[in-house]
Design a protein around this motif. Structure first.
Motif, PDB file in Angstrom:
ATOM      1  N   THR A  56       0.804  -1.317   0.177  1.00 37.24           N
ATOM      2  CA  THR A  56       0.039   0.142   0.157  1.00 37.24           C
ATOM      3  C   THR A  56       0.843   1.139  -0.027  1.00 37.24           C
ATOM      4  O   THR A  56       0.439   2.312  -0.771  1.00 37.24           O
ATOM      5  CB  THR A  56      -0.770   0.075   1.096  1.00 37.24           C
ATOM      6  OG1 THR A  56      -1.786  -1.211   1.118  1.00 37.24           O
ATOM      7  CG2 THR A  56      -1.774   1.364   1.124  1.00 37.24           C
ATOM      8  N   LEU A 112       1.989   1.978  -3.610  1.00 32.38           N
ATOM      9  CA  LEU A 112       0.723   2.133  -4.458  1.00 32.38           C
ATOM     10  C   LEU A 112       0.195   3.657  -4.185  1.00 32.38           C
ATOM     11  O   LEU A 112      -0.088   4.313  -5.006  1.00 32.38           O
ATOM     12  CB  LEU A 112      -0.394   1.196  -4.250  1.00 32.38           C
ATOM     13  CG  LEU A 112      -0.175  -0.245  -4.637  1.00 32.38           C
ATOM     14  CD1 LEU A 112      -1.415  -0.930  -4.324  1.00 32.38           C
ATOM     15  CD2 LEU A 112      -0.143  -0.021  -6.080  1.00 32.38           C
ATOM     16  N   TYR A 113       0.699   4.029  -2.928  1.00 29.76           N
ATOM     17  CA  TYR A 113      -0.090   5.400  -2.565  1.00 29.76           C
ATOM     18  C   TYR A 113       0.599   6.372  -3.618  1.00 29.76           C
ATOM     19  O   TYR A 113      -0.207   7.307  -3.757  1.00 29.76           O
ATOM     20  CB  TYR A 113       0.627   5.706  -1.444  1.00 29.76           C
ATOM     21  CG  TYR A 113      -0.224   7.130  -0.391  1.00 29.76           C
ATOM     22  CD1 TYR A 113      -1.101   7.176   0.377  1.00 29.76           C
ATOM     23  CD2 TYR A 113       0.792   8.254  -0.867  1.00 29.76           C
ATOM     24  CE1 TYR A 113      -1.664   8.035   0.881  1.00 29.76           C
ATOM     25  CE2 TYR A 113       0.162   9.227  -0.111  1.00 29.76           C
ATOM     26  CZ  TYR A 113      -1.074   9.179   0.650  1.00 29.76           C
ATOM     27  OH  TYR A 113      -1.303  10.528   1.209  1.00 29.76           O
ATOM     28  N   LYS A 118       1.068   6.339  -6.603  1.00 28.84           N
ATOM     29  CA  LYS A 118       0.598   6.266  -7.852  1.00 28.84           C
ATOM     30  C   LYS A 118      -0.733   6.407  -7.917  1.00 28.84           C
ATOM     31  O   LYS A 118      -1.258   6.944  -8.869  1.00 28.84           O
ATOM     32  CB  LYS A 118       1.052   4.620  -8.379  1.00 28.84           C
ATOM     33  CG  LYS A 118       2.468   4.466  -8.487  1.00 28.84           C
ATOM     34  CD  LYS A 118       2.575   3.090  -8.942  1.00 28.84           C
ATOM     35  CE  LYS A 118       4.237   2.674  -9.099  1.00 28.84           C
ATOM     36  NZ  LYS A 118       4.344   1.064  -9.400  1.00 28.84           N
ATOM     37  N   THR A 119      -1.532   5.832  -6.843  1.00 33.75           N
ATOM     38  CA  THR A 119      -2.933   6.057  -6.905  1.00 33.75           C
ATOM     39  C   THR A 119      -3.563   7.332  -6.215  1.00 33.75           C
ATOM     40  O   THR A 119      -4.603   7.673  -6.334  1.00 33.75           O
ATOM     41  CB  THR A 119      -3.462   4.872  -6.441  1.00 33.75           C
ATOM     42  OG1 THR A 119      -3.491   4.786  -5.090  1.00 33.75           O
ATOM     43  CG2 THR A 119      -3.322   3.508  -7.255  1.00 33.75           C
ATOM     44  N   PRO A 147      -8.746   6.136  -3.663  1.00 37.87           N
ATOM     45  CA  PRO A 147      -8.950   4.886  -4.000  1.00 37.87           C
ATOM     46  C   PRO A 147      -8.464   3.764  -3.320  1.00 37.87           C
ATOM     47  O   PRO A 147      -9.444   2.827  -3.002  1.00 37.87           O
ATOM     48  CB  PRO A 147      -8.021   4.769  -5.450  1.00 37.87           C
ATOM     49  CG  PRO A 147      -7.982   6.099  -5.970  1.00 37.87           C
ATOM     50  CD  PRO A 147      -7.695   6.929  -4.505  1.00 37.87           C
ATOM     51  N   LEU A 148      -7.356   3.767  -2.373  1.00 38.17           N
ATOM     52  CA  LEU A 148      -6.820   2.764  -1.601  1.00 38.17           C
ATOM     53  C   LEU A 148      -8.035   2.882  -0.483  1.00 38.17           C
ATOM     54  O   LEU A 148      -8.413   1.603   0.245  1.00 38.17           O
ATOM     55  CB  LEU A 148      -5.558   3.034  -1.121  1.00 38.17           C
ATOM     56  CG  LEU A 148      -4.438   3.036  -2.228  1.00 38.17           C
ATOM     57  CD1 LEU A 148      -3.255   3.366  -1.804  1.00 38.17           C
ATOM     58  CD2 LEU A 148      -4.394   1.519  -2.307  1.00 38.17           C
ATOM     59  N   LYS A 180     -11.423  13.117  -1.416  1.00 38.71           N
ATOM     60  CA  LYS A 180     -10.639  13.005  -2.676  1.00 38.71           C
ATOM     61  C   LYS A 180     -10.837  14.684  -3.379  1.00 38.71           C
ATOM     62  O   LYS A 180     -10.021  14.948  -3.877  1.00 38.71           O
ATOM     63  CB  LYS A 180     -11.571  12.168  -3.733  1.00 38.71           C
ATOM     64  CG  LYS A 180     -11.040  11.945  -5.054  1.00 38.71           C
ATOM     65  CD  LYS A 180     -11.855  10.756  -5.698  1.00 38.71           C
ATOM     66  CE  LYS A 180     -11.272  10.614  -7.156  1.00 38.71           C
ATOM     67  NZ  LYS A 180     -12.017   9.624  -7.674  1.00 38.71           N
TER      68      LYS A 180
END
Length: 468
Positions: free
Chosen positions: A319, A322-323, A325-326, A330-331, A459
């Motif tokens: 995670t 990924l943080y 990148k996304t 979303p996570l 978001k």
């Protein structure tokens, strides 16, 4: 120069990892030990459960002071001092002679734990460069998720082999290693100017928290709508209101509520509190279900809980990668949805439930936690100026620990209440406890569902920041 910074990064993570692991482990291990305490000290579940809730309450109540102590004396000094206090309390706990003495010692232990967790979080943000903080906090979170993976197994092994005092002996080498690593690897953090300590604020916070916890914990025996329950809860809420009002007015507060003016931090704090409810619902209910309803031993309980916690440990660093990148939203959204699915399925517990079923759906729940936990923390903390990170982490931990301890007290009362209903309908004690545990899992769904819209707000704020 790059290699030196990389070495410093891993050295700091290594040093904070031990302390945070120790603090969190002492919640998960004690959950497994609750039946052993009931047997050893001839007491009931609500009393034995205070060894968990008292620890967490103390950790939450003292968390406001962590920001003040860190700003005054430096977070490295506070961290090492808290570890030393934790070491001493663990040693003395071995000699507890009654459930009351053990509860007192666990509360003292919780006071030091409450200083450890916010100090380690703050040290990550104060000593690691900004571009590596998301990955650093994911590794810091890894220590908190490895503890539930290894803690119950170690607890079960030591309880079966040498009795409950072995749990506290287990703390000693880990605490010693944490003290050494902190002294050697963590850079010195500056102490601030002399400023008065807000003792009245701490008294209001602690008194309000313990009264509110007492109202939740005793609601089943007193009655949820009984005048005594409502009176204690009412006094608690007044004291907590006075605490918040004082902290917003005093020149040198324990908790600086100005950090809530950063909206991303405020939203993340709400989500973090929801995560605490979801996390501790499983940590409390699963051991009780496995041992009281299915009659399993402490070691078997730890082994059944281990796969889920290992899933959480495996996916937490992923995670963190990924943080960037996304982004967080979303996570967090994916994690909440996965947690809701897993929690709903755990609502079907009964005396016929298989161990495989428990392993699968606790693993699903922990996967959701792994997707949520670090993004929720980092999206809020990254919005805070570096000079305010100590206060922000203190408020974060105060909210988490307070809500978690209240949740466990409420879950314990609801478990007893629902069990008594099923027992009155003719079910035996094991079956009643099993179905009641499933009911409480379903109740814990409510805050998770309510939290979903908050992700959209988070978001929106993130998008605004990017545009600006």
């Amino acid at each position: 120069m790059s290699e030196k910074r990389e070495t410093e990064f891993w050295s700091i993570i290594f040093a904070v990892f031990f302390g945070n692991f120790l603090a969190v482990m002492n919640t998960s291990t004690i959950n497994v030990a609750v039946p052993a305490f009931m047997k050893e000290f001839h007491t009931d579940l609500p009393a034995a459960q205070w060894t968990v809730t008292g620890f967490m309450l103390a950790a939450g109540a003292v968390a406001p002071a962590a920001g003040w102590f860190g700003a005054r004396f430096g977070f490295k000094r506070v961290y090492i001092s808290a570890l030393m206090g934790f070491f001493v309390c663990s040693f003395v706990s071995v000699f507890a002679w009654s459930i009351e003495s053990l509860i007192v010692l666990r509360i003292l232990q919780g006071l030091f734990s409450g200083m450890i967790m916010p100090s380690t979080m703050t040290l990550v943000y104060k000593t690691i460069e900004r571009e590596k903080q998301a990955y650093g906090i994911s590794l810091w979170s890894l220590s908190a998720v490895l503890a539930p993976a290894l803690g119950p197994v170690l607890a079960g092994f030591f309880i079966d082999a040498a009795g409950w005092p072995a749990l506290f002996y287990l703390n000693l080498p880990i605490a010693a290693a944490a003290i050494w690593a902190a002294a050697v690897f963590i850079p010195g953090t500056d102490a601030g100017a002399k400023m008065p300590f807000d003792l009245p604020g701490l008294i209001l916070s602690f008194s309000g928290s313990i009264l509110l916890l007492t109202a939740f914990a005793e609601a089943e025996s007193w009655g949820f709508t009984d005048a005594k329950t409502l009176a204690v809860a009412g006094v608690a809420l007044v004291l907590l209101f006075l605490f918040v009002r004082r902290e917003m007015r005093v020149q040198f507060p324990l908790l600086n509520f100005e950090v809530l003016s950063h909206r991303r931090y405020a939203f993340s704090l709400m989500l973090s509190s929801v995560m605490s409810v979801g996390l501790y619902a499983g940590a409390f209910l699963v051991p009780i279900f496995l041992q009281r309803s299915l009659g399993l031993g402490a070691l078997e309980t730890g082994l059944i809980m281990m796969p889920g916690a290992l899933v959480m440990a495996l996916f937490t660093p992923v995670t963190g990668k990924l943080y960037d990148k996304t982004g967080p939203a979303p996570l967090i959204l994916a994690g909440l949805i996965v947690m809701i699915a897993g929690t709903y399925m755990m609502g079907n517990l009964s005396i016929e439930t298989t161990m495989l079923y428990v392993i699968i759906w606790t693993s699903v729940r922990y996967l959701g936690i792994a997707l949520c936990n670090m993004p929720i923390t980092n999206v809020g903390m990254s919005a805070i100026p570096i000079e305010m990170t100590g206060y922000a982490s203190a408020l974060n931990n105060w909210a988490r620990q307070s809500i978690a301890s209240l949740s466990i007290a409420l879950f314990s009362a609801l478990l007893a209440f629902r069990s008594s209903i099923y027992a009155g309908q003719g079910a035996d004690a094991h079956a009643s406890s099993a179905i009641a545990a499933g009911n409480v899992f379903l109740y814990s769904l409510l805050p998770l569902v309510v939290a979903l819209p908050l992700v959209g707000l988070l978001k929106e704020k993130k998008r605004t920041v990017n545009k600006g």
